[in-house]
Design a protein around this motif. Structure first.
Motif, short mmCIF file in Angstrom:
data_model
loop_
_atom_site.label_atom_id
_atom_site.label_comp_id
_atom_site.label_asym_id
_atom_site.label_seq_id
_atom_site.Cartn_x
_atom_site.Cartn_y
_atom_site.Cartn_z
N LEU A 70 0.84 -1.21 0.00
CA LEU A 70 0.00 0.00 0.00
C LEU A 70 0.87 1.26 0.00
N GLY A 71 0.37 2.31 -0.62
CA GLY A 71 1.05 3.58 -0.58
C GLY A 71 2.51 3.43 -1.01
N GLY A 72 3.41 3.91 -0.15
CA GLY A 72 4.85 3.79 -0.44
C GLY A 72 5.28 2.35 -0.65
N GLY A 73 4.55 1.37 -0.09
CA GLY A 73 4.88 -0.04 -0.32
C GLY A 73 4.58 -0.44 -1.75
N CYS A 74 3.43 0.00 -2.24
CA CYS A 74 3.08 -0.25 -3.64
C CYS A 74 4.08 0.48 -4.55
N GLU A 75 4.44 1.69 -4.13
CA GLU A 75 5.39 2.49 -4.94
C GLU A 75 6.78 1.84 -4.94
N LEU A 76 7.15 1.20 -3.82
CA LEU A 76 8.42 0.47 -3.80
C LEU A 76 8.38 -0.67 -4.82
N SER A 77 7.23 -1.36 -4.88
CA SER A 77 7.15 -2.48 -5.84
C SER A 77 7.29 -1.97 -7.28
N LEU A 78 6.91 -0.71 -7.51
CA LEU A 78 6.97 -0.16 -8.87
C LEU A 78 8.40 0.11 -9.35
N VAL A 79 9.35 0.22 -8.42
CA VAL A 79 10.73 0.45 -8.87
C VAL A 79 11.45 -0.87 -9.16
N ALA A 80 10.80 -1.99 -8.86
CA ALA A 80 11.36 -3.28 -9.26
C ALA A 80 11.09 -3.47 -10.76
N ASP A 81 11.87 -4.36 -11.38
CA ASP A 81 11.67 -4.63 -12.82
C ASP A 81 10.46 -5.54 -13.03
N ILE A 82 10.28 -6.48 -12.09
CA ILE A 82 9.25 -7.51 -12.22
C ILE A 82 8.55 -7.63 -10.87
N ARG A 83 7.24 -7.81 -10.88
CA ARG A 83 6.49 -7.99 -9.63
C ARG A 83 5.80 -9.37 -9.66
N ILE A 84 6.11 -10.20 -8.66
CA ILE A 84 5.40 -11.47 -8.49
C ILE A 84 4.56 -11.33 -7.22
N ALA A 85 3.25 -11.64 -7.34
CA ALA A 85 2.36 -11.48 -6.19
C ALA A 85 1.90 -12.84 -5.67
N ALA A 86 1.83 -12.97 -4.35
CA ALA A 86 1.14 -14.11 -3.75
C ALA A 86 -0.36 -13.88 -3.94
N ASP A 87 -1.13 -14.98 -3.93
CA ASP A 87 -2.57 -14.81 -4.17
C ASP A 87 -3.28 -14.06 -3.04
N ASN A 88 -2.58 -13.82 -1.92
CA ASN A 88 -3.18 -13.04 -0.82
C ASN A 88 -2.76 -11.57 -0.86
N ALA A 89 -2.06 -11.17 -1.92
CA ALA A 89 -1.56 -9.78 -1.97
C ALA A 89 -2.70 -8.79 -2.19
N GLN A 90 -2.56 -7.61 -1.62
CA GLN A 90 -3.52 -6.53 -1.88
C GLN A 90 -2.74 -5.25 -2.17
N PHE A 91 -3.15 -4.57 -3.22
CA PHE A 91 -2.45 -3.36 -3.66
C PHE A 91 -3.36 -2.15 -3.52
N GLY A 92 -2.77 -1.01 -3.26
CA GLY A 92 -3.58 0.20 -3.22
C GLY A 92 -2.71 1.42 -2.97
N LEU A 93 -3.26 2.57 -3.34
CA LEU A 93 -2.61 3.85 -3.06
C LEU A 93 -3.62 4.66 -2.22
N PRO A 94 -3.67 4.39 -0.90
CA PRO A 94 -4.71 5.01 -0.06
C PRO A 94 -4.40 6.43 0.39
N GLU A 95 -3.34 7.05 -0.16
CA GLU A 95 -2.93 8.38 0.31
C GLU A 95 -4.06 9.39 0.28
N ILE A 96 -4.95 9.29 -0.73
CA ILE A 96 -6.03 10.26 -0.88
C ILE A 96 -6.90 10.30 0.37
N LYS A 97 -6.99 9.13 1.04
CA LYS A 97 -7.81 9.06 2.27
C LYS A 97 -7.10 9.74 3.44
N LEU A 98 -5.82 10.04 3.27
CA LEU A 98 -5.07 10.75 4.32
C LEU A 98 -4.96 12.24 3.98
#
Ligand code: CAA
Length: 259
Positions: A108-136
């Motif tokens: 989430l947030g900076g965590g999701c953004e960290l994943s974006l600087v990787a070349d490849i993203r592999i997700a576990a089936d329990n992963a959840q993504f989001g950019l909740p900053e707008i709610k803050l």
């Protein structure tokens, strides 16, 4: 290498970097960013590291920037800070070797953004993504408004950024946010399998290919094609190019030396 907020393990050319602040779901504070920048510079310069896997472990990738640290900041504090997140993310994005994000649980947030600087993203089936900053009452400030639209298109990126909603791993796969979804108990096996494949490739060709894609995305098509041609031509000066083509002609596996 010993750090306070991350764990590092290097084996058979694969460096595994694990965020380690479980009490706050791996929230990213300045200390994490400073340590990430340091480890990224070290990995970049270390020829024994051929591929990097970034993870938060089995339960959570990262629940974003540390809200506790940000809550009392003023605009001047933010504007005049050294932007440690920016530095760390630039170093990871420009690392001259493949970087795979292995994501379980929240990214989430900076965590999701960290994943974006990787070349490849592999997700576990329990992963959840989001950019909740707008709610803050803020916006994604660690590259989310720039890297996400470049990856998945502006319409889909704006939907995530404007709503702050979370999406599951299958939806992330459908919109191109991740490359692959695997059962949670297979996440690290899959990430290492992918990393091993890259360890076996020529390191110079890999770094030039990564540079051609990353730099090309910052250019118009004509300039990008010219840059690609320069990278392509340079590889003909490597022993790996001779070895790779000779191995093909001799019908044997190539033995790349990374030079
Ligand atoms: N910063 C600081 N602490 C955090 C955190 C964060 N981003 N996310 C979770 N934590 C802490 C919680 O405060 C809690 O600590 P305590 O036990 O001391 O109360 C602990 O981690 C466990 O969290 P929850 O009890 O909230 O766990 P949950 O399972 O009920 O909820 C969650 C999980 C949905 C991820 C929820 O924690 C949450 O919404 N976290 C915030 C997500 C967020 O808004 N991220 C964006 C941050 S801003 C940002 O990233 C800016 C940027 O662009 C750089």
């Amino acid at each position: 290498m010993t750090y306070e907020t991350i764990l590092v393990d290097i084996e058979d050319g694969i460096a595994i970097l694990t965020l380690n602040r479980p009490a706050v779901l791996n929230a990213l504070n300045d200390q994490v960013f400073i340590e990430l920048a340091d480890v990224a510079s070290t990995f970049a310069a270390d020829p024994s590291v051929r591929v990097v896997i970034i993870t938060g472990g089995e339960k959570v990738f990262a629940a974003g920037a540390d809200i506790g640290q940000m809550a009392s900041a003023s605009a001047v504090d933010v504007a005049t800070s050294d932007k440690p997140s920016h530095q760390a993310f630039q170093l990871i994005e420009n690392m001259p070797k493949p970087v795979i994000a292995a994501i379980a649980g929240y990214a989430l947030g900076g965590g999701c953004e960290l994943s974006l600087v990787a070349d490849i993203r592999i997700a576990a089936d329990n992963a959840q993504f989001g950019l909740p900053e707008i709610k803050l009452g803020i916006l994604p400030g660690a590259g989310g408004t720039q890297r996400l639209p470049r990856l998945i298109g502006s319409g889909r990126a704006k939907e995530l950024i404007f709503s702050g909603d979370f999406i599951n791993a299958e939806e992330a796969l459908r919109i191109g946010l991740v490359n692959k979804v695997v059962p949670a108990d297979q996440l690290f096996i899959e990430a290492k399998k992918m990393a091993k494949k890259y360890v076996d490739r020529g390191a110079v060709a890999l770094l030039m290919a990564k540079s051609a894609v990353n730099e090309g995305l910052r250019m118009d098509l004509e300039a990008g094609l010219q840059y690609e041609h320069k990278c392509f031509s340079l590889l003909f000066a490597t022993e790996d190019q001779k070895e790779g083509m000779m191995a093909f002609l001799e019908k044997r596996p190539a033995n790349f030396q990374g030079r």
